[in-house]
Design an enzyme around this catalytic site. Structure first.
Site, mmCIF file in Angstrom:
data_model
loop_
_atom_site.group_PDB
_atom_site.id
_atom_site.type_symbol
_atom_site.label_atom_id
_atom_site.label_comp_id
_atom_site.label_asym_id
_atom_site.label_seq_id
_atom_site.Cartn_x
_atom_site.Cartn_y
_atom_site.Cartn_z
ATOM 1 N N LYS A 207 0.702 -1.242 0.009
ATOM 2 C CA LYS A 207 0.071 0.063 -0.045
ATOM 3 C C LYS A 207 0.887 1.320 0.114
ATOM 4 O O LYS A 207 0.896 2.137 -0.803
ATOM 5 C CB LYS A 207 -1.020 -0.049 1.244
ATOM 6 N N GLU A 213 10.629 -4.673 3.943
ATOM 7 C CA GLU A 213 10.802 -6.109 3.409
ATOM 8 C C GLU A 213 10.340 -6.491 1.794
ATOM 9 O O GLU A 213 11.167 -6.952 1.122
ATOM 10 C CB GLU A 213 9.843 -6.923 4.372
ATOM 11 N N GLY A 267 -4.467 -2.146 5.413
ATOM 12 C CA GLY A 267 -3.772 -2.918 4.550
ATOM 13 C C GLY A 267 -4.339 -4.434 5.140
ATOM 14 O O GLY A 267 -4.570 -5.385 4.220
ATOM 15 N N ARG A 268 -4.727 -4.490 6.421
ATOM 16 C CA ARG A 268 -5.272 -6.017 6.665
ATOM 17 C C ARG A 268 -6.693 -6.361 6.152
ATOM 18 O O ARG A 268 -7.048 -7.469 6.514
ATOM 19 C CB ARG A 268 -5.011 -6.108 8.394
ATOM 20 N N GLU A 353 -3.763 -7.028 15.202
ATOM 21 C CA GLU A 353 -3.110 -5.626 15.084
ATOM 22 C C GLU A 353 -4.282 -4.409 14.910
ATOM 23 O O GLU A 353 -4.060 -3.433 15.337
ATOM 24 C CB GLU A 353 -2.713 -5.509 13.431
ATOM 25 N N HIS A 384 -4.577 -33.309 18.091
ATOM 26 C CA HIS A 384 -3.389 -34.310 18.417
ATOM 27 C C HIS A 384 -2.278 -33.589 18.716
ATOM 28 O O HIS A 384 -0.891 -33.969 19.039
ATOM 29 C CB HIS A 384 -3.103 -35.198 17.284
ATOM 30 N N LYS A 512 10.460 -0.987 14.065
ATOM 31 C CA LYS A 512 11.021 -0.494 12.324
ATOM 32 C C LYS A 512 11.993 0.447 12.321
ATOM 33 O O LYS A 512 12.970 0.490 11.780
ATOM 34 C CB LYS A 512 9.862 0.014 11.521
HETATM 35 O O1 F6P Z 1 2.773 -4.242 9.981
HETATM 36 C C1 F6P Z 1 2.335 -3.037 9.552
HETATM 37 C C2 F6P Z 1 1.783 -2.848 8.330
HETATM 38 O O2 F6P Z 1 1.669 -1.346 8.016
HETATM 39 C C3 F6P Z 1 0.699 -3.546 8.044
HETATM 40 O O3 F6P Z 1 -0.435 -2.963 8.541
HETATM 41 C C4 F6P Z 1 0.547 -3.772 6.656
HETATM 42 O O4 F6P Z 1 -0.459 -4.802 6.238
HETATM 43 C C5 F6P Z 1 1.941 -4.128 6.337
HETATM 44 O O5 F6P Z 1 2.706 -3.228 7.268
HETATM 45 C C6 F6P Z 1 2.479 -3.829 5.097
HETATM 46 O O6 F6P Z 1 2.326 -2.364 4.615
HETATM 47 P P1 F6P Z 1 2.392 -1.950 3.030
HETATM 48 O O7 F6P Z 1 1.142 -2.604 2.326
HETATM 49 O O8 F6P Z 1 2.378 -0.565 3.030
HETATM 50 O O9 F6P Z 1 3.617 -2.723 2.552
#
Ligand code: F6P
Length: 543
Positions: A207, A213, A267-268, A353, A384, A512
């Protein structure tokens, strides 16, 4: 939304008094006293049969929880949520994942603009692109059709598409879809090692397009691709889903290859947007549309149904009952289908979250429990593994059991065995096993009296463990959409009643920031000022 401290309401006071009276009631006595208990606490809706009767509640408990919802002005809050009001106040945004699945003729305004036509345009783009990749008319740089899709994203940009793609494996087409999320280089390299750049499509989902990452993994993937492909081939093999067009272009992805999203989609909760592109590629656009349709039906149920018969509202209130009165700390989600094995992980982000907050909407520290811990694994595997603790441990763990009337491969032998376990476990958790029953059972074996006496305490099951049973007709894209939306609305209701902001995630920022500083120290081999533990660990790593 009004900022109402739930613990200051009259309903909370009444619930606290009521709790003293009913805390030790045994569910099995409640069942014995009322042969209609199951139907009184069950909700039948669409393809769902939701039995909430195996809970430590009476009709009075339910009425008082409904009073709590009313005092916290849940009805008005639901209207604000669906109408696009700025309910995510700390980030100054509306929360409108529901607009992504609204019908084409709906009207949902953000800042005076109806957003539905933009949503429809992006859906059209997702549809057209998915169709061309699936039917092979969109080709890679050597003229070959795509065979593999790699989704690169993390958090909501990974968990939603990954969970749904796994859940709908039965409906999948020939494309192999891979997910890379972790900044761990072994994750990306392990995935890339088996792929052919000529036939691989990369979908970069972020987003913000600033997530370390995702940008690191996307750069590694692009470098890998460029080792064998010409420079300009990137535009045929890399597309992005983002609300940050500038950053995507800086990364080198063509503007035509950008699938937009909006800041009013968290995002979630974004899998319904173009973030679901990998889902649409994996199972085809009609199945993606069916997923959205299921979520829309759940939205309508949630918006229009009396709270007493409203599945997300009832699930949320029960969760509050256990969390705030019984002081239960966690909840388990146990799907009785292997397909939903990623659902608990997906819900961990969605729930924790969102509602992992300790400051209320007034900015004051809360003195009551909020977000629950969520965990789970499919049945029967989980039986199990950790069921011992749910049955005989010291903790109260309310659990959602999700089962299906029909299996997808229609293997009756397997399905009957699977579902026999689904029913048996909730019954065992409810009924337990008394000392008399244990003695009778052991009496039938050739054991001495001493051996029987010794074994009895270990074999007694207290029972009285609460469960919600959701029995769904069949695992279809539409029913999956309903299940996901059901949990989304449960999260919303709990956030409203706990008087917290469910749609920001400030708690993930500190780690972060520190990681950025520490990375610079690692890269220059110069450990700065940290607590002595972190300092020692860093020195050890660098030595
Ligand atoms: O972990 C924090 C967060 O902002 C989440 O809410 C989100 O889903 C994720 O990082 C990834 O964010 P982006 O889609 O901006 O890469």
């Amino acid at each position: 939304m009004k900022n109402i401290n739930p613990t200051h309401t009259a309903a909370w006071k009444k619930l606290s008094e009521h709790f003293e009276e009913v805390e030790n009631l045994k569910m099995k006595d409640l069942f014995a006293d009322d042969e209609n208990r199951s139907s009184k606490f069950s909700i039948e809706w669409d393809d769902f049969f939701c039995d909430l009767s195996k809970n430590r509640i009476t009709e009075e408990t339910r009425d008082l929880l409904l009073e709590l919802a009313e005092e916290c002005q849940l009805e008005d809050a639901i209207a604000s949520y669906f109408n696009g009001e700025t309910i995510n106040r700390t980030e100054g945004r509306a929360v409108l994942h529901t607009a992504l699945r609204a019908s084409a003729d709906a009207k949902v305004e953000v800042g005076g603009e109806n957003v539905i036509s933009e949503v429809q345009q992006v859906k059209k783009k997702v549809k057209g692109f998915s169709e061309r990749v699936i039917d092979g008319s969109k080709k890679g740089y050597t003229g070959k059709a795509f065979t593999d899709v790699v989704n690169i994203g993390i958090g909501g940009s990974d968990l939603g598409p990954a969970m749904v793609t796994e859940s709908l494996e039965f409906y999948k087409n020939h494309l192999k879809v891979h997910f890379i999320s972790n900044v761990d280089g072994d994750h990306v390299h392990e995935t890339l090692k088996g792929l052919n750049p000529e036939t691989t499509l990369f979908v970069i989902v972020s987003k913000t397009f600033t997530t370390q990452e995702t940008l690191t993994n996307a750069t590694t993937a692009r470098n890998w691709f460029r080792k064998s492909a010409p420079q300009d081939a990137v535009s045929d093999h890399f597309v992005a889903v983002s609300s940050n067009v500038q950053k995507v272009e800086e990364f080198g992805i063509d503007i035509d290859n950008i699938f937009p999203m909006w800041d009013w989609v968290g995002g979630r909760f974004s899998l319904w947007s173009a973030v679901g592109l990998s889902i649409s590629l994996a199972v085809g656009y009609p199945n993606f549309e069916a997923l959205l349709e299921g979520a829309r039906k759940m939205d309508d149920h949630f918006k229009n149904t009396d709270f007493k018969e409203n599945i997300p509202v009832q699930l949320a209130l029960l969760s509050i009952w256990y969390n705030n009165f019984y002081k239960a700390e966690s909840e388990a989600v146990i799907p009785y289908t292997q397909y939903l094995h990623r659902l608990p992980a997906y819900l961990q982000q969605a729930i924790m979250e969102s509602n992992g907050k300790s400051v209320d909407r007034n900015g004051d520290k809360v003195y009551y429990q909020t977000g629950t811990l969520i965990w789970g694994e499919p049945g029967t595997n989980s039986q199990h593994a950790f069921f011992q603790l749910i049955h005989q441990g010291t903790k109260l763990i309310p659990a959602d059991f999700i089962g299906f009337k029909e299996s997808l491969f229609k293997d009756a032998d397997h399905h009957n065995k699977l579902m026999a376990n689904y029913f048996a476990q909730t019954e065992a958790l409810l009924m337990g096993k008394t000392e008399a029953e244990v003695r009778k059972e052991l009496g039938a074996k050739s054991l001495s009296q001493d051996e029987v006496d010794m074994l009895v305490p270990f074999k007694v099951f207290e029972g009285n463990k609460p469960t919600n049973s959701l029995l769904v007709k069949k695992l279809t894209p539409e029913n999956l959409g309903k299940i996901i939306a059901m949990y989304e609305h449960k999260i919303f209701v709990q956030g409203v009643i706990w008087n917290i902001y469910s749609y920001d995630q400030m708690g993930v920022e500190l780690g972060k920031q520190l990681a950025t500083q520490i990375l610079a120290e690692i890269e220059t081999n110069s450990v700065k000022n940290h607590d002595s533990s972190t300092k020692n660990l860093l020195k050890h790593f660098l030595s």
